[in-house]
Scaffold this motif. Sequence first.
Motif, PDB file in Angstrom:
ATOM      1  N   ARG A  42       0.933  -1.276   0.026  1.00 25.21           N
ATOM      2  CA  ARG A  42      -0.093   0.016   0.129  1.00 25.21           C
ATOM      3  C   ARG A  42       0.955   1.403   0.118  1.00 25.21           C
ATOM      4  O   ARG A  42       0.673   2.472  -0.632  1.00 25.21           O
ATOM      5  CB  ARG A  42      -1.163  -0.360   1.122  1.00 25.21           C
ATOM      6  CG  ARG A  42      -1.985  -0.977   0.885  1.00 25.21           C
ATOM      7  CD  ARG A  42      -2.873  -1.193   2.269  1.00 25.21           C
ATOM      8  NE  ARG A  42      -4.207  -2.084   2.063  1.00 25.21           N
ATOM      9  CZ  ARG A  42      -4.766  -2.297   3.286  1.00 25.21           C
ATOM     10  NH1 ARG A  42      -4.307  -2.134   4.550  1.00 25.21           N
ATOM     11  NH2 ARG A  42      -6.008  -3.378   2.948  1.00 25.21           N
ATOM     12  N   ASP A  43       1.846   1.267   0.688  1.00 26.00           N
ATOM     13  CA  ASP A  43       3.030   2.457   0.919  1.00 26.00           C
ATOM     14  C   ASP A  43       3.337   2.538  -0.307  1.00 26.00           C
ATOM     15  O   ASP A  43       3.990   3.911  -0.812  1.00 26.00           O
ATOM     16  CB  ASP A  43       3.719   2.485   1.825  1.00 26.00           C
ATOM     17  CG  ASP A  43       3.339   2.314   3.290  1.00 26.00           C
ATOM     18  OD1 ASP A  43       2.161   2.823   3.630  1.00 26.00           O
ATOM     19  OD2 ASP A  43       4.016   1.949   4.313  1.00 26.00           O
ATOM     20  N   ALA A  45       2.214   2.118  -3.474  1.00 26.02           N
ATOM     21  CA  ALA A  45       1.115   2.072  -4.464  1.00 26.02           C
ATOM     22  C   ALA A  45       1.155   0.833  -5.487  1.00 26.02           C
ATOM     23  O   ALA A  45       1.054   1.123  -6.430  1.00 26.02           O
ATOM     24  CB  ALA A  45       1.415   3.380  -5.222  1.00 26.02           C
ATOM     25  N   PRO A  47      -0.559  -2.523  -6.429  1.00 30.15           N
ATOM     26  CA  PRO A  47      -1.916  -3.241  -6.368  1.00 30.15           C
ATOM     27  C   PRO A  47      -2.082  -4.184  -5.268  1.00 30.15           C
ATOM     28  O   PRO A  47      -1.224  -5.149  -5.332  1.00 30.15           O
ATOM     29  CB  PRO A  47      -2.370  -3.536  -7.647  1.00 30.15           C
ATOM     30  CG  PRO A  47      -1.387  -3.042  -8.602  1.00 30.15           C
ATOM     31  CD  PRO A  47      -0.286  -2.740  -7.753  1.00 30.15           C
ATOM     32  N   PRO A  83      -9.360  -5.559   3.854  1.00 27.84           N
ATOM     33  CA  PRO A  83      -9.064  -4.481   2.602  1.00 27.84           C
ATOM     34  C   PRO A  83      -9.172  -3.164   3.145  1.00 27.84           C
ATOM     35  O   PRO A  83     -10.197  -3.002   3.825  1.00 27.84           O
ATOM     36  CB  PRO A  83     -10.152  -5.224   1.388  1.00 27.84           C
ATOM     37  CG  PRO A  83     -10.600  -6.361   1.949  1.00 27.84           C
ATOM     38  CD  PRO A  83     -10.571  -6.570   3.679  1.00 27.84           C
ATOM     39  N   ASP A  84      -8.681  -2.155   2.249  1.00 27.41           N
ATOM     40  CA  ASP A  84      -9.030  -0.764   2.405  1.00 27.41           C
ATOM     41  C   ASP A  84      -9.493  -0.403   1.351  1.00 27.41           C
ATOM     42  O   ASP A  84     -10.028  -1.230   0.467  1.00 27.41           O
ATOM     43  CB  ASP A  84      -7.772  -0.044   2.734  1.00 27.41           C
ATOM     44  CG  ASP A  84      -6.893  -0.112   1.576  1.00 27.41           C
ATOM     45  OD1 ASP A  84      -7.024  -0.586   0.479  1.00 27.41           O
ATOM     46  OD2 ASP A  84      -5.568   0.728   1.754  1.00 27.41           O
ATOM     47  N   ASP A  85     -10.147   0.920   1.287  1.00 29.20           N
ATOM     48  CA  ASP A  85     -10.869   1.229  -0.010  1.00 29.20           C
ATOM     49  C   ASP A  85     -10.011   1.414  -1.238  1.00 29.20           C
ATOM     50  O   ASP A  85     -10.763   1.370  -2.426  1.00 29.20           O
ATOM     51  CB  ASP A  85     -11.031   3.005   0.387  1.00 29.20           C
ATOM     52  CG  ASP A  85     -11.873   3.016   1.412  1.00 29.20           C
ATOM     53  OD1 ASP A  85     -12.630   1.979   1.743  1.00 29.20           O
ATOM     54  OD2 ASP A  85     -12.272   4.050   1.971  1.00 29.20           O
ATOM     55  N   GLU A  86      -8.757   1.202  -1.141  1.00 25.80           N
ATOM     56  CA  GLU A  86      -7.980   1.142  -2.229  1.00 25.80           C
ATOM     57  C   GLU A  86      -7.835  -0.517  -3.019  1.00 25.80           C
ATOM     58  O   GLU A  86      -7.518  -0.722  -4.101  1.00 25.80           O
ATOM     59  CB  GLU A  86      -6.701   1.768  -2.537  1.00 25.80           C
ATOM     60  CG  GLU A  86      -6.565   3.146  -1.917  1.00 25.80           C
ATOM     61  CD  GLU A  86      -7.333   4.036  -2.926  1.00 25.80           C
ATOM     62  OE1 GLU A  86      -7.217   3.749  -4.227  1.00 25.80           O
ATOM     63  OE2 GLU A  86      -8.211   4.871  -2.779  1.00 25.80           O
ATOM     64  N   SER A  87      -8.150  -1.567  -2.119  1.00 25.27           N
ATOM     65  CA  SER A  87      -7.892  -2.654  -2.391  1.00 25.27           C
ATOM     66  C   SER A  87      -8.755  -3.145  -3.208  1.00 25.27           C
ATOM     67  O   SER A  87     -10.075  -2.915  -3.548  1.00 25.27           O
ATOM     68  CB  SER A  87      -7.917  -3.780  -1.124  1.00 25.27           C
ATOM     69  OG  SER A  87      -7.232  -3.444  -0.044  1.00 25.27           O
ATOM     70  N   LEU A  88      -8.388  -4.123  -4.440  1.00 23.21           N
ATOM     71  CA  LEU A  88      -9.515  -4.781  -5.231  1.00 23.21           C
ATOM     72  C   LEU A  88      -9.648  -6.211  -4.595  1.00 23.21           C
ATOM     73  O   LEU A  88      -9.023  -6.620  -3.853  1.00 23.21           O
ATOM     74  CB  LEU A  88      -8.478  -4.936  -6.512  1.00 23.21           C
ATOM     75  CG  LEU A  88      -7.950  -3.793  -7.001  1.00 23.21           C
ATOM     76  CD1 LEU A  88      -7.262  -3.810  -8.279  1.00 23.21           C
ATOM     77  CD2 LEU A  88      -9.203  -2.803  -7.722  1.00 23.21           C
ATOM     78  N   LEU A 110      -4.096  -3.875 -15.266  1.00 23.30           N
ATOM     79  CA  LEU A 110      -3.116  -3.257 -14.333  1.00 23.30           C
ATOM     80  C   LEU A 110      -1.583  -3.193 -14.796  1.00 23.30           C
ATOM     81  O   LEU A 110      -0.779  -2.686 -14.233  1.00 23.30           O
ATOM     82  CB  LEU A 110      -3.139  -3.866 -12.884  1.00 23.30           C
ATOM     83  CG  LEU A 110      -4.566  -3.582 -12.211  1.00 23.30           C
ATOM     84  CD1 LEU A 110      -4.696  -4.395 -10.947  1.00 23.30           C
ATOM     85  CD2 LEU A 110      -5.007  -2.213 -12.074  1.00 23.30           C
TER      86      LEU A 110
END
Length: 178
Positions: A42-43, A45, A47, A83-88, A110
Amino acid sequence: MSRSALIVIDMLNTYSHPDAEILIPSVREALPRIVDLIERARDGAVPVIYVNDNFGEWRSHHGEIIDTTLSGPHSELVEPVLPDDESLFVVKARHSIFYETPLTYLLSQLDVGRVILCGQVTEQCVLYSALDAHIRHLSVTIPDDAVAHIHPDLAKASLQMMERNMGASIRKAADVEF
């Protein structure tokens, strides 16, 4: 140049299956390294893609899967890897993360050429997913301390097979570079 993606396999789990009591100690051991991989991805960027069983609930979506696992008896194993809001999120029905899922298409969109597989179970879903990634010409990395197993001997053999037969890079989670 293609990029990497971290694939988190079946970590949203109710642990209500027959092998759960054998699996749970291995999950507890791998969990801190899985959390670290997720945070580093996540840090950077990178995926983060959760691929998870749907427990046979064909009308469920990922929010319901999360709610079900958090209401289970081992939510402490689920909460750190949510999962966070950016996770697929991709729902699967069988062992491989690719079988009858849109993951191949998602990875191509991607521009992912390398997958880092973590989660559970080494000798089942991780093994079959690594094989399916290999036949799709994806580079595969398995952090051996960030995958949980039911049977240690089968997990060891599976990691050897992934390395020898599929060219997977087997390394410690701390040594994984994104």
